[in-house]
Design an enzyme around this catalytic site. Structure first.
Site, PDB file in Angstrom:
ATOM      1  N   HIS A 242       0.826  -1.205   0.000  1.00 54.67           N
ATOM      2  CA  HIS A 242       0.000   0.000   0.000  1.00 54.67           C
ATOM      3  C   HIS A 242       0.858   1.250   0.000  1.00 54.67           C
ATOM      4  O   HIS A 242       0.741   2.107  -0.861  1.00 54.67           O
ATOM      5  CB  HIS A 242      -0.929   0.011   1.218  1.00 54.67           C
ATOM      6  CG  HIS A 242      -1.886   1.152   1.233  1.00 54.67           C
ATOM      7  ND1 HIS A 242      -1.536   2.419   1.651  1.00 54.67           N
ATOM      8  CD2 HIS A 242      -3.171   1.235   0.850  1.00 54.67           C
ATOM      9  CE1 HIS A 242      -2.577   3.222   1.535  1.00 54.67           C
ATOM     10  NE2 HIS A 242      -3.582   2.529   1.045  1.00 54.67           N
ATOM     11  N   GLU A 273       0.869   3.788  -3.141  1.00 56.00           N
ATOM     12  CA  GLU A 273       0.639   5.128  -2.603  1.00 56.00           C
ATOM     13  C   GLU A 273       1.909   5.876  -2.204  1.00 56.00           C
ATOM     14  O   GLU A 273       1.840   7.033  -1.815  1.00 56.00           O
ATOM     15  CB  GLU A 273      -0.275   5.040  -1.373  1.00 56.00           C
ATOM     16  CG  GLU A 273      -1.686   4.539  -1.658  1.00 56.00           C
ATOM     17  CD  GLU A 273      -2.566   5.579  -2.327  1.00 56.00           C
ATOM     18  OE1 GLU A 273      -2.126   6.725  -2.457  1.00 56.00           O
ATOM     19  OE2 GLU A 273      -3.692   5.225  -2.736  1.00 56.00           O
ATOM     20  N   VAL A 301      -5.521  -7.726   2.981  1.00 52.39           N
ATOM     21  CA  VAL A 301      -6.746  -7.958   2.218  1.00 52.39           C
ATOM     22  C   VAL A 301      -6.519  -7.601   0.757  1.00 52.39           C
ATOM     23  O   VAL A 301      -5.885  -6.599   0.454  1.00 52.39           O
ATOM     24  CB  VAL A 301      -7.902  -7.106   2.788  1.00 52.39           C
ATOM     25  CG1 VAL A 301      -9.146  -7.259   1.940  1.00 52.39           C
ATOM     26  CG2 VAL A 301      -8.204  -7.510   4.226  1.00 52.39           C
TER      27      VAL A 301
END
Length: 359
Positions: A242, A273, A301
């Protein structure tokens, strides 16, 4: 009330592998902390789900709550199927008893994925700690509200879960987050729990997944074993994390360095990100003589980032970028939380927290 001692133990955990879902443009937003069911691949479905940022590892704050809210507003107007919400155990029951193990996740509105990842981690906790009542708390109110509105399913936020524990007379409270790293959301959790320090006899908080060097080694072993069949010398295996603006973003560079030092020369780690980003990973892959690329999320997830930013057909996706560079691309759309070894590493972190209560 007199403030009682808040025992906070920081424990460790690691990751594993799960099964494969093909490249697809399926769209879902989810969060950090985030994962999927024991040893199975998260199904990729067409349509759009609630806007949530993945975690793993990381957090809503780290990806932008306003963006999540805007995306969710748009998504409300679209057709999508996230699975049967009734199959998920929200674990917000009363009758807790004196000993509780609260599993805290960012959350996801994708029903099947929630059950196969967060639910699977909670199941593992329940099996490992039969004397504890396992309960759930999500940190994303956006996700909680959306699931309630769409499916009429109630999930406690952390404050509600702590209040439930207090009203039920819990004396020994162990909290195990499913966060990937010790970032902004983990700090927020510790601070929120501190506000309830007078409500319980003892409290211990387990550490996120990637904490110690042993955690990194275990995660590296898990993900390389899960992708060993692709490591043929002509395939670059790329993991998409992420990313965060917080200092904890260093975990991705550390994982990359450890992979290289261990001889896994065909493995690359990037983020969606932060840094290193897609362009950095693509540039590294181009330095080799690869013909094929395997993409897999380094997140608990497999939600929107995995299904859309990684495996989607949009012009900005990792899949599109690597195909545009001439590579044959395979997408493994599976959350780390789906893997049994990851679940057990979280159990080890929780065990350390449980052990700290008797010291």
């Amino acid at each position: 009330m007199k403030i009682k001692k808040l025992a906070v133990l920081l424990t460790a955990a690691a990751l594993t592998a799960s099964a494969v879902a093909g490249c697809s443009g399926a769209k879902e937003t989810e969060a950090v902390a985030s994962g999927a069911g024991a040893g199975t691949a998260a199904e990729t479905t067409a349509g759009t789900t609630a806007a949530e940022t993945t975690a793993a590892e990381n957090t809503a704050e780290e990806s932008g709550k306003e963006e999540a809210a805007d995306a969710m507003a748009q998504e409300d107007e679209e057709n999508y199927d996230t699975g049967d919400a009734s199959k998920d155990n929200t674990r917000n029951q009363d009758g807790i008893g004196e000993d509780e193990l609260l599993v805290v996740s960012f959350g996801t509105s994708y029903n099947d994925n929630r059950r196969l990842t967060v639910g699977a981690i909670e199941d593992a906790m329940e099996k490992a700690f039969p004397d504890y009542s396992v309960r759930r708390g999500f940190t994303s109110q956006i996700i909680i509200d959306h699931v309630k509105s769409r499916d009429n399913v109630a999930i406690d936020n952390v404050g509600e879960a702590l209040e439930r524990a207090e009203k039920n007379g819990v004396r020994n409270l162990v909290i195990q987050p499913t966060h990937l790293m010790d970032g902004l959301e983990y700090t927020d959790l510790v601070n929120e729990v501190a506000g309830y320090s007078d409500a319980f006899g003892k409290v211990a908080i387990g550490k996120p997944l990637l904490t110690t060097d042993d955690d990194f080694k275990a995660v590296m072993k898990a993900v390389t074993e899960a992708t060993a069949e692709y490591d043929d010398g002509e395939t670059a295996i790329c993991f998409m994390g992420h990313g965060t603006e917080a200092d904890s973003n260093h975990v991705y560079a550390k994982m990359q360095d450890m992979l290289a030092d261990a001889g896994y020369k065909n493995y690359y780690v990037g983020t969606v990100e932060a840094e290193p980003g897609l362009e950095d990973v693509l540039a590294k892959v181009k330095e080799g003589s690869y013909k094929k690329v395997v993409l897999e999320p380094l997140m608990i997830v497999a939600g929107d980032h995995a299904n859309n930013d990684m495996a989607g057909d949009g012009e900005d996706s990792w899949k599109t970028a690597f195909e545009g560079a001439g590579y044959e691309v395979t997408c493994l759309v599976r959350g780390l939380g789906e893997m049994e070894k990851i679940q057990q590493l979280f159990v080890e972190h929780a065990q350390a927290a449980v052990d700290s209560l008797s010291k």
